[in-house]
Design an enzyme around this catalytic site. Structure first.
Site, PDB file in Angstrom:
ATOM      1  N   SER A   1     131.552  60.719   6.349  1.00  0.00           N
ATOM      2  CA  SER A   1     131.058  59.398   6.588  1.00  0.00           C
ATOM      3  C   SER A   1     132.211  58.645   6.695  1.00  0.00           C
ATOM      4  O   SER A   1     132.779  58.129   4.917  1.00  0.00           O
ATOM      5  CB  SER A   1     129.843  59.254   7.375  1.00  0.00           C
ATOM      6  OG  SER A   1     129.170  57.925   6.214  1.00  0.00           O
ATOM      7  N   LYS A   2     132.548  57.206   6.991  1.00  0.00           N
ATOM      8  CA  LYS A   2     133.398  56.217   5.686  1.00  0.00           C
ATOM      9  C   LYS A   2     132.697  55.368   5.265  1.00  0.00           C
ATOM     10  O   LYS A   2     133.219  55.122   4.445  1.00  0.00           O
ATOM     11  CB  LYS A   2     133.699  54.754   7.159  1.00  0.00           C
ATOM     12  CG  LYS A   2     134.477  55.375   8.504  1.00  0.00           C
ATOM     13  CD  LYS A   2     135.085  54.200   9.478  1.00  0.00           C
ATOM     14  CE  LYS A   2     134.741  54.402  10.802  1.00  0.00           C
ATOM     15  NZ  LYS A   2     135.729  53.015  11.972  1.00  0.00           N
ATOM     16  N   ARG A   3     131.327  55.929   5.374  1.00  0.00           N
ATOM     17  CA  ARG A   3     130.650  55.095   4.551  1.00  0.00           C
ATOM     18  C   ARG A   3     130.371  56.358   3.299  1.00  0.00           C
ATOM     19  O   ARG A   3     129.744  55.571   2.467  1.00  0.00           O
ATOM     20  CB  ARG A   3     129.228  54.419   4.532  1.00  0.00           C
ATOM     21  CG  ARG A   3     129.713  52.451   5.769  1.00  0.00           C
ATOM     22  CD  ARG A   3     128.022  52.728   6.066  1.00  0.00           C
ATOM     23  NE  ARG A   3     128.715  54.013   6.958  1.00  0.00           N
ATOM     24  CZ  ARG A   3     128.803  53.419   8.612  1.00  0.00           C
ATOM     25  NH1 ARG A   3     130.012  52.748   8.818  1.00  0.00           N
ATOM     26  NH2 ARG A   3     129.462  54.396   9.732  1.00  0.00           N
TER      27      ARG A   3
END
Ligand code: GLU
Length: 492
Positions: A250-252
């Site tokens: 994920s981007k996170r």
């Protein structure tokens, strides 16, 4: 048949490696068939879209060499494909649905919608919005409250949609599982679902390749295509990328993690665009041969969508590093020197860039093959800069001596003058790596020493680092004069 594909990023964040994968597969599919590859900026989510992200996406694409055609206007002067510049077009399409009765105005406030959802949740039932008939009094009241209506699409609940996904195979959705979804928000701007379908129709997109996270959205898109009486594009949903611990990337994800997720992290770290594309192209896709190295042109040649695996692809950062080191190794020396200079410049390392510029081209070319094979990323160049361009100010005795190998100060200072003598007698013609090696080996044999007992200290004295090319190689690259200076300084 020629395939027209599009990559349609939303500028709501930086480019993630998973998105680059979708973009690359679209690119390869269309290029292989001689078709068009369009880049479309999906910026209708005004609250989350920013110019900064948009520019960063465009820049990374250019850097990776995927920017061939269908660029937004600022790059090619072609028609701009920014959705926010196409509102008029979406409006025309909305009118068609309103007229045919496939879409309608809905006026609930978000609090009212929440209450409806909660009521269903309490009964443990999913909430699917369906059209509500308002009395004329209610409508009058909404007007007084200045409520801004949204426009919803009337989902054909009795239908099921089936499509043959390029990766997943036959996929079916029952439309009764979907509520009537919003196609135009209260501010008059279309939602992603609507703009994406209108654009795919208008741009004659034949193939939609995107991440698996869009699979359910496809059902909504299909009923919209059907409402416009338009043939469906062929869909292909790429399995997700998983990190090493088996979780969805994920981007996170923590950027401090050992693997990178954003394209700019890759660039800062010193990855080559070709290596990234090569790595990504084989993530979850088996090219059907043992071959592993492909340029972008070669990837186009060999590309076959049917070889995308159904299972999730595991993204292994070590493999990305391996690809990069192989790509660096294979670079022609001259290109390597230019790439390093560009990299240092882009990373604000003017100092090192100047050092490289000041040394003569012969030396640059001479050392390139020795550095190239020791780097996994361009960033690691600075580890090798130290000893190739500057004389060590002092040498750490720990690097020179080693008890286990019986390398002591006494031993080193004992053989060093004779070794210097060997080097001093080299004629110009004898300054080859091969010759230096032969001379040193016979010197070692004559002294009845082990190779390591001489070569380890020599290498350390010449470099003062843990890892570098070996003693013969260093003497050859540094040249006779510089090697002598370094050895003599230590000997004194
Ligand atoms: N704009 C969408 C996104 O960034 C992609 C849409 C699509 O490929 O259909 O996730």
């Amino acid at each position: 048949m020629s395939h027209t594909t599009r990559f349609a990023p939303s500028p709501t964040g930086k480019l993630h490696i998973g998105s680059v994968r979708s973009a690359l597969f679209c690119y390869l599919l269309s290029k292989k068939s001689g078709g068009k590859y369009i880049l479309r900026i999906e910026d209708t989510d005004q609250a989350r879209s920013t110019k900064l992200f948009e520019e960063s996406i465009l820049d990374w694409f250019q850097w990776m060499g995927l920017d061939r055609d269908g660029w937004p206007g600022k790059h090619t002067g072609e028609e701009p494909y920014y959705q926010m510049e196409r509102l008029e077009l979406y409006n025309q399409y909305v009118q068609r649905l309103l007229e045919s009765g496939d879409a309608y105005y809905a006026r609930e406030s978000s609090e009212e919608l929440d209450a409806m959802r909660d009521a269903m949740n309490k009964q443990k039932k999913p909430f699917h919005y369906r059209e509500i008939e308002y009395s004329s009094e209610q409508l009058e009241q909404f007007k007084q409250e200045w409520r801004k209506p949204v426009i919803r699409f009337k989902v054909p609940t009795q239908e099921s949609v089936t499509f043959d996904d390029r990766v997943k195979g036959e996929t079916t959705f029952q439309m009764k599982q979907f509520g009537d979804f919003v196609i135009v928000k209260g501010d008059g701007i279309p939602t992603y679902h609507f703009a994406v379908v209108v654009d795919d129709i208008e741009m004659n997109i034949t193939d939609v390749i995107r991440g698996e996270d869009h699979l359910t959205n496809t059902a909504k898109h299909i009923v919209l295509f059907n409402a416009f009486g338009h043939a469906l594009p062929r869909f292909g949903h790429l399995p997700l990328l998983m990190n090493n611990s088996g979780k969805k990337m994920s981007k996170r994800d923590d950027p401090a993690d050992v693997w990178l997720v954003l394209v700019d992290q890759f660039r800062d770290e010193g990855f080559l665009p070709g290596a990234i594309l090569n790595f990504i192209a084989l993530l979850g896709r088996n090219p059907g041969t043992d071959r592993e190295f492909f340029t972008l042109e070669e990837l186009v040649e060999e590309f076959d969508m049917s070889r995308v695996q159904k299972s999730n692809a595991v993204y292994d950062y070590k493999r990305a590093l391996w690809f990069n080191s192989e790509w660096i190794k294979r670079m022609p020396d001259e290109e390597f020197v230019t790439t390093i200079k560009d990299f240092l410049f882009l990373n604000g390392d003017e100092g090192r860039k100047e050092i490289i510029e000041q040394i003569d081209q012969d030396y640059r070319m001479k050392l390139a093959p020795y550095i190239k094979v020791r780097m996994q990323t361009l960033k690691q160049f600075k580890d090798h800069c130290k000893y190739f361009f500057t004389r060590p100010a002092s040498v750490d005795p720990e690097l020179v001596n080693k008890q286990k190998m019986k390398i002591t100060d006494e031993l080193v200072h004992g053989f060093l003058p004779d070794c210097i003598d060997v080097l001093e007698h080299l004629t110009d013609a004898q300054r080859t790596e091969e010759y230096i090696k032969e001379e040193l080996v016979s010197f070692i044999q004559a002294k009845d020493l082990k190779n390591g007992q001489v070569l380890r200290p020599l290498r350390a004295i010449l470099t003062n680092v843990q890892a570098s090319p070996g003693a013969f190689e260093m003497m050859y690259v540094l040249g006779k004069e510089e090697s002598l200076v370094r050895l003599k300084e230590y000997g004194n």
